[in-house]
Design a protein around this motif. Sequence first.
Motif, PDB file in Angstrom:
ATOM      1  N   LYS A  75      21.714  26.893   7.953  1.00 41.54           N
ATOM      2  CA  LYS A  75      20.949  27.637   8.951  1.00 41.54           C
ATOM      3  C   LYS A  75      19.598  26.954   9.113  1.00 41.54           C
ATOM      4  O   LYS A  75      18.987  26.527   8.135  1.00 41.54           O
ATOM      5  CB  LYS A  75      20.765  29.073   8.496  1.00 41.54           C
ATOM      6  CG  LYS A  75      22.063  29.833   8.465  1.00 41.54           C
ATOM      7  CD  LYS A  75      21.859  31.258   8.038  1.00 41.54           C
ATOM      8  CE  LYS A  75      23.205  31.964   7.995  1.00 41.54           C
ATOM      9  NZ  LYS A  75      23.083  33.326   7.529  1.00 41.54           N
ATOM     10  N   PRO A  76      19.090  26.858  10.353  1.00 38.64           N
ATOM     11  CA  PRO A  76      17.789  26.215  10.560  1.00 38.64           C
ATOM     12  C   PRO A  76      16.677  27.047   9.920  1.00 38.64           C
ATOM     13  O   PRO A  76      16.717  28.267   9.920  1.00 38.64           O
ATOM     14  CB  PRO A  76      17.641  26.157  12.077  1.00 38.64           C
ATOM     15  CG  PRO A  76      18.614  27.136  12.608  1.00 38.64           C
ATOM     16  CD  PRO A  76      19.691  27.289  11.596  1.00 38.64           C
ATOM     17  N   ARG A  77      15.700  26.349   9.385  1.00 37.65           N
ATOM     18  CA  ARG A  77      14.554  27.029   8.772  1.00 37.65           C
ATOM     19  C   ARG A  77      13.349  26.911   9.686  1.00 37.65           C
ATOM     20  O   ARG A  77      13.141  25.878  10.307  1.00 37.65           O
ATOM     21  CB  ARG A  77      14.251  26.409   7.411  1.00 37.65           C
ATOM     22  CG  ARG A  77      15.343  26.713   6.393  1.00 37.65           C
ATOM     23  CD  ARG A  77      14.975  26.188   5.049  1.00 37.65           C
ATOM     24  NE  ARG A  77      15.390  24.779   5.005  1.00 37.65           N
ATOM     25  CZ  ARG A  77      14.985  23.904   4.106  1.00 37.65           C
ATOM     26  NH1 ARG A  77      14.149  24.263   3.172  1.00 37.65           N
ATOM     27  NH2 ARG A  77      15.414  22.675   4.126  1.00 37.65           N
ATOM     28  N   ARG A  78      12.576  27.978   9.737  1.00 35.89           N
ATOM     29  CA  ARG A  78      11.343  27.959  10.537  1.00 35.89           C
ATOM     30  C   ARG A  78      10.152  27.976   9.613  1.00 35.89           C
ATOM     31  O   ARG A  78      10.206  28.548   8.538  1.00 35.89           O
ATOM     32  CB  ARG A  78      11.242  29.203  11.419  1.00 35.89           C
ATOM     33  CG  ARG A  78      12.240  29.242  12.543  1.00 35.89           C
ATOM     34  CD  ARG A  78      11.961  30.430  13.459  1.00 35.89           C
ATOM     35  NE  ARG A  78      11.819  31.670  12.709  1.00 35.89           N
ATOM     36  CZ  ARG A  78      10.900  32.591  12.952  1.00 35.89           C
ATOM     37  NH1 ARG A  78      10.032  32.431  13.905  1.00 35.89           N
ATOM     38  NH2 ARG A  78      10.825  33.683  12.225  1.00 35.89           N
ATOM     39  N   ARG A  79       9.096  27.376  10.086  1.00 40.13           N
ATOM     40  CA  ARG A  79       7.844  27.459   9.356  1.00 40.13           C
ATOM     41  C   ARG A  79       7.219  28.818   9.642  1.00 40.13           C
ATOM     42  O   ARG A  79       7.305  29.322  10.766  1.00 40.13           O
ATOM     43  CB  ARG A  79       6.895  26.354   9.778  1.00 40.13           C
ATOM     44  CG  ARG A  79       7.330  25.007   9.344  1.00 40.13           C
ATOM     45  CD  ARG A  79       6.275  24.010   9.692  1.00 40.13           C
ATOM     46  NE  ARG A  79       6.735  22.674   9.372  1.00 40.13           N
ATOM     47  CZ  ARG A  79       6.124  21.592   9.739  1.00 40.13           C
ATOM     48  NH1 ARG A  79       5.014  21.656  10.458  1.00 40.13           N
ATOM     49  NH2 ARG A  79       6.594  20.416   9.406  1.00 40.13           N
ATOM     50  N   PRO A  80       6.562  29.401   8.679  1.00 42.17           N
ATOM     51  CA  PRO A  80       5.896  30.692   8.931  1.00 42.17           C
ATOM     52  C   PRO A  80       4.838  30.545  10.007  1.00 42.17           C
ATOM     53  O   PRO A  80       4.100  29.567  10.048  1.00 42.17           O
ATOM     54  CB  PRO A  80       5.263  31.050   7.589  1.00 42.17           C
ATOM     55  CG  PRO A  80       5.833  30.124   6.585  1.00 42.17           C
ATOM     56  CD  PRO A  80       6.411  28.967   7.306  1.00 42.17           C
ATOM     57  N   GLY A  81       4.786  31.525  10.877  1.00 39.66           N
ATOM     58  CA  GLY A  81       3.760  31.530  11.930  1.00 39.66           C
ATOM     59  C   GLY A  81       4.155  30.763  13.177  1.00 39.66           C
ATOM     60  O   GLY A  81       3.398  30.704  14.131  1.00 39.66           O
ATOM     61  N   MET A  82       5.297  30.116  13.201  1.00 38.26           N
ATOM     62  CA  MET A  82       5.739  29.375  14.377  1.00 38.26           C
ATOM     63  C   MET A  82       6.421  30.342  15.334  1.00 38.26           C
ATOM     64  O   MET A  82       7.243  31.156  14.930  1.00 38.26           O
ATOM     65  CB  MET A  82       6.733  28.265  14.009  1.00 38.26           C
ATOM     66  CG  MET A  82       6.163  27.163  13.132  1.00 38.26           C
ATOM     67  SD  MET A  82       5.027  26.096  14.015  1.00 38.26           S
ATOM     68  CE  MET A  82       6.111  25.287  15.128  1.00 38.26           C
ATOM     69  N   PRO A  83       6.079  30.281  16.609  1.00 38.48           N
ATOM     70  CA  PRO A  83       6.700  31.206  17.577  1.00 38.48           C
ATOM     71  C   PRO A  83       8.159  30.813  17.833  1.00 38.48           C
ATOM     72  O   PRO A  83       8.546  29.654  17.724  1.00 38.48           O
ATOM     73  CB  PRO A  83       5.850  31.015  18.838  1.00 38.48           C
ATOM     74  CG  PRO A  83       5.266  29.657  18.693  1.00 38.48           C
ATOM     75  CD  PRO A  83       5.101  29.408  17.219  1.00 38.48           C
ATOM     76  N   LEU A  84       8.953  31.817  18.162  1.00 31.55           N
ATOM     77  CA  LEU A  84      10.340  31.557  18.547  1.00 31.55           C
ATOM     78  C   LEU A  84      10.380  31.050  19.967  1.00 31.55           C
ATOM     79  O   LEU A  84       9.601  31.454  20.807  1.00 31.55           O
ATOM     80  CB  LEU A  84      11.180  32.843  18.431  1.00 31.55           C
ATOM     81  CG  LEU A  84      11.372  33.388  17.033  1.00 31.55           C
ATOM     82  CD1 LEU A  84      12.109  34.721  17.118  1.00 31.55           C
ATOM     83  CD2 LEU A  84      12.179  32.410  16.202  1.00 31.55           C
ATOM     84  N   ARG A  85      11.267  30.226  20.292  1.00 30.80           N
ATOM     85  CA  ARG A  85      11.405  29.704  21.665  1.00 30.80           C
ATOM     86  C   ARG A  85      12.498  30.411  22.394  1.00 30.80           C
ATOM     87  O   ARG A  85      13.444  30.847  21.991  1.00 30.80           O
ATOM     88  CB  ARG A  85      11.718  28.219  21.650  1.00 30.80           C
ATOM     89  CG  ARG A  85      10.591  27.420  21.113  1.00 30.80           C
ATOM     90  CD  ARG A  85      10.941  25.990  21.200  1.00 30.80           C
ATOM     91  NE  ARG A  85       9.935  25.231  20.476  1.00 30.80           N
ATOM     92  CZ  ARG A  85       9.735  23.968  20.658  1.00 30.80           C
ATOM     93  NH1 ARG A  85      10.440  23.314  21.537  1.00 30.80           N
ATOM     94  NH2 ARG A  85       8.841  23.320  19.986  1.00 30.80           N
TER      95      ARG A  85
END
Length: 85
Positions: A75-85
């Motif tokens: 599953k892709p990981r997101r950095r904290p605080g990055m907005p979803l596209r």
Amino acid sequence: MPSWPVQDAKARFSEFLDACVADGPQVVTRRGVETAVLVPIERWRRLQAAARPSLKQLLMTDTARTETLTPERAKPRRRPGMPLR
């Protein structure tokens, strides 16, 4: 198949090997129980080839299991605080 007690097979290994080459597989027994078999190399190679199906044979069978050929994606990981596209 002729059988050899392990003590005889060890003591007369050259004869044991010659019997295998000349007469085919030879069984080794330990305390009267069949334990191992010495087979000529040609027969061993034929048995090995027959025991392993090729990838093509596996895929062509009715019960081919292709779901295990490719690993599941992480599953892709997101950095904290990055907005979803």
